[in-house]
Design an enzyme around this catalytic site. Structure first.
Site, PDB file in Angstrom:
ATOM      1  CB  CYS A 139      -0.938  -0.014   1.207  1.00  0.00           C
ATOM      2  SG  CYS A 139      -0.090   0.014   2.798  1.00  0.00           S
ATOM      3  CD  GLN A 140       1.527   6.194  -1.166  1.00  0.00           C
ATOM      4  OE1 GLN A 140       0.948   5.582  -2.048  1.00  0.00           O
ATOM      5  NE2 GLN A 140       2.549   6.970  -1.435  1.00  0.00           N
TER       6      GLN A 140
END
Length: 129
Positions: free
Chosen positions: A89-90
């Protein structure tokens, strides 16, 4: 007044114990990989970006498919249980939550990218490229 401090202390100790226990449990089924370790294995696995579609379109690891965390409960059937799953994810928080869901779904080999996409320096694909 003293009893209030005792209660606060018990709550704090309980929270710390819960957090440590959860972290130890997560380590039993989830492996956090450096970028180099991630690169070595993700081509032979399911590479899943759990960010939202707009984030994915703005840039993602080459070969990844988008399966947002917000949709994972409904779409978990799209993830094969018999193949390793590489998640990112980020920054690593959502991918760890996704791994917990996938473990309940029956996935056994779960890996997350340490530091997430924001630390990634490898090849990426954008909607313009």
């Amino acid at each position: 007044m003293l009893w209030q401090w005792i209660i606060v202390g018990i709550i704090i100790v309980g929270f710390i114990a819960y957090t440590v226990g959860r972290s130890l449990y997560q380590r039993s089924y989830l492996k956090e990989l450096t970028q180099d370790e991630f690169i070595q294995g993700y081509r032979k696995a399911q590479l899943i970006d759990v960010r939202e579609p707009n984030e994915f379109e703005n840039g993602h690891i080459l070969g990844a498919r988008n399966l947002p965390l917000t949709q994972l409960k409904m779409r978990k059937g799209e993830v094969r249980k018999d193949k390793p799953v590489y998640l990112y994810c980020q920054n690593g928080v959502k991918s760890s939550r996704a791994a917990a869901m996938l473990k309940k779904h029956g996935c056994k080999e779960l890996y997350v990218l340490k530091g997430g996409f924001k630390k990634w320096t490898g090849k990426i694909k954008t909607k313009n490229a």
